[in-house]
Design a protein around this motif. Structure first.
Motif, mmCIF file in Angstrom:
data_model
loop_
_atom_site.group_PDB
_atom_site.id
_atom_site.type_symbol
_atom_site.label_atom_id
_atom_site.label_comp_id
_atom_site.label_asym_id
_atom_site.label_seq_id
_atom_site.Cartn_x
_atom_site.Cartn_y
_atom_site.Cartn_z
ATOM 1 N N THR A 169 0.857 -1.178 0.000
ATOM 2 C CA THR A 169 0.000 0.000 0.000
ATOM 3 C C THR A 169 0.894 1.229 0.000
ATOM 4 N N THR B 285 -0.356 8.090 -1.790
ATOM 5 C CA THR B 285 -0.301 8.901 -3.011
ATOM 6 C C THR B 285 0.170 10.324 -2.731
ATOM 7 N N MET C 266 -3.251 4.170 -1.740
ATOM 8 C CA MET C 266 -3.809 3.191 -2.666
ATOM 9 C C MET C 266 -3.382 1.806 -2.194
ATOM 10 N N THR D 136 -3.159 -2.644 -2.945
ATOM 11 C CA THR D 136 -2.954 -3.633 -4.002
ATOM 12 C C THR D 136 -3.184 -5.044 -3.465
ATOM 13 N N ALA E 125 -6.605 1.853 -8.536
ATOM 14 C CA ALA E 125 -6.058 2.975 -7.759
ATOM 15 C C ALA E 125 -6.618 4.318 -8.206
ATOM 16 N N MET F 296 -7.978 6.870 -5.486
ATOM 17 C CA MET F 296 -6.983 7.421 -4.573
ATOM 18 C C MET F 296 -6.022 8.376 -5.287
ATOM 19 N N THR G 210 -9.742 2.218 -2.291
ATOM 20 C CA THR G 210 -9.617 1.579 -3.593
ATOM 21 C C THR G 210 -10.832 1.966 -4.433
#
Length: 364
Positions: free
Chosen positions: A37, A40, A66, A68, A258, A261, A284
């Motif tokens: 994660t 951003t 963001m 994943t 993403a 975000m 997300t």
């Protein structure tokens, strides 16, 4: 040999055989687990995730992370023991292999598709953020891709701007398919385009493209089992010109999830004050040019990964809310969002400390 001893020996040998089968026999499943994660608003691998030039930016604090999901590779085949362990593990999820790699898709094909989706999500995130700020963005319809061996191959190229089809103006990607399918397979269709090279030159020189071309293509029948539509073999998309430079740098990440975000990160950097109020917010969701937030896969893995990194709040696409709320990590509040405006309203409440009326996700 006594009967009891023979029975125990047979049972032991059967157990060994079953264990060997579990270790060596592959099963058609893959595994998903929480991935990295990234904030951003911060740096990644030594440089800012968001680079904005040509427009005033403002200091930020807190997190807009963001999230994943890690997945096993396309050519990896789990064995039965691994699958059972994955099913029992709380933080992992075992799914049919075809769920992650449909139609025999290779690792390379999946990576390329994810990279394209990631790139498109960045563009949509920029558009959505700037629209939320009432900053005008120029957009036009382009040829996003051309199917190899199709009637359009060699006549249309990725990046060509589609101005009209059969003289009817094209304003959005869906217009292209709609106008082409008004024909029968075997009919000719006339595209009016600005060639990709002319469009690129015009953008570089900050001018309006002056050269257009008319391209005639003979349609063919689609591969649909039932309704054989007229097609030319292209996918239409949207391209944009932004009034200043926005660059998103994040390697080794793919897919469209993403988008939300990124959009919030851009918005925060372009507005005074703190959007997060110092809170650790993760989330997300896909996003389109209009700011609509879409559902994603692996929501359970993303909430686990976010909470493990310290997230207090998780922006959750409305269509993922019920699944995410079934097993919410302790200490994490799931906030339901359907648009970027929903997310911004929630962030305003967080920034002011007024969290009582946050739209929280509920289990079905």
């Amino acid at each position: 040999m006594p009967r009891r001893t023979a029975t125990m020996l047979a049972s032991t040998l059967m157990l060994i055989a079953l264990l060997c089968a579990g270790v060596f026999i592959p099963v058609p499943y893959s595994e998903m687990s929480p991935g990295p994660t990234v904030n951003t608003l911060g740096d990644h691998d030594g440089e800012p995730v968001l680079h904005i030039k040509g427009r005033k930016t403002y200091p930020t604090d807190g997190h807009l992370n963001m999230t994943t999901v890690r997945v096993t590779s396309a050519d990896y085949r789990m064995n039965l023991v691994e699958a059972i362990y994955g099913w029992l593990a709380h933080d992992n999820k075992v799914v049919p292999h075809d769920t992650l790699y449909p139609d025999g898709k290779t690792e390379e094909e999946s990576t390329q598709e994810n990279a394209e989706e990631f790139s498109q999500s960045q563009e949509s995130a920029k558009v959505a953020a700037l629209k939320a700020l009432d900053v005008p963005v120029k957009s036009w319809v382009i040829v996003a891709s051309v199917v190899k061996g199709s009637p359009a191959e060699g006549k249309l190229h990725a990046g060509d701007v589609i101005k009209s089809v059969d003289g009817s103006a094209v304003r959005k990607p869906a217009d292209v398919a709609e106008l082409v399918t008004e024909h029968k397979p075997g009919d000719d269709v006339e595209f009016t385009i600005v060639p990709a090279k002319e469009q690129a030159a015009a953008e570089k020189e900050n001018r309006t493209p002056t050269r257009t071309e008319k391209v005639t293509i003979t349609t063919t029948a689609s591969d649909d089992a039932g309704n054989k539509r007229a097609v030319v073999g292209i996918a239409a998309g949207t391209d944009h010109t932004f009034p200043f430079s926005i660059d998103i740098k994040l390697a080794d990440v793919g897919g469209p999830s993403a988008g939300l975000m990124f959009a919030l990160g851009i918005y925060d950097k372009l507005t005074p004050g703190s959007l997060t109020g110092g809170a650790f917010v993760a989330g997300t969701g896909t996003i389109d040019d209009a700011g609509k937030v879409g559902p994603i896969g692996g929501i359970e893995m993303k909430t686990v990964g976010a909470r493990a990194k310290g997230a207090q709040y998780f922006l959750t696409p409305a269509d993922n809310c019920a699944a995410a709320a079934e097993d919410t990590p302790k200490g994490l509040t799931l906030i339901k969002v359907d648009t970027i405006d929903d997310a911004l309203a929630a962030m305003k409440d967080l920034g002011s400390g007024d969290t009582a009326d946050l739209p929280k996700c509920k289990a079905s």
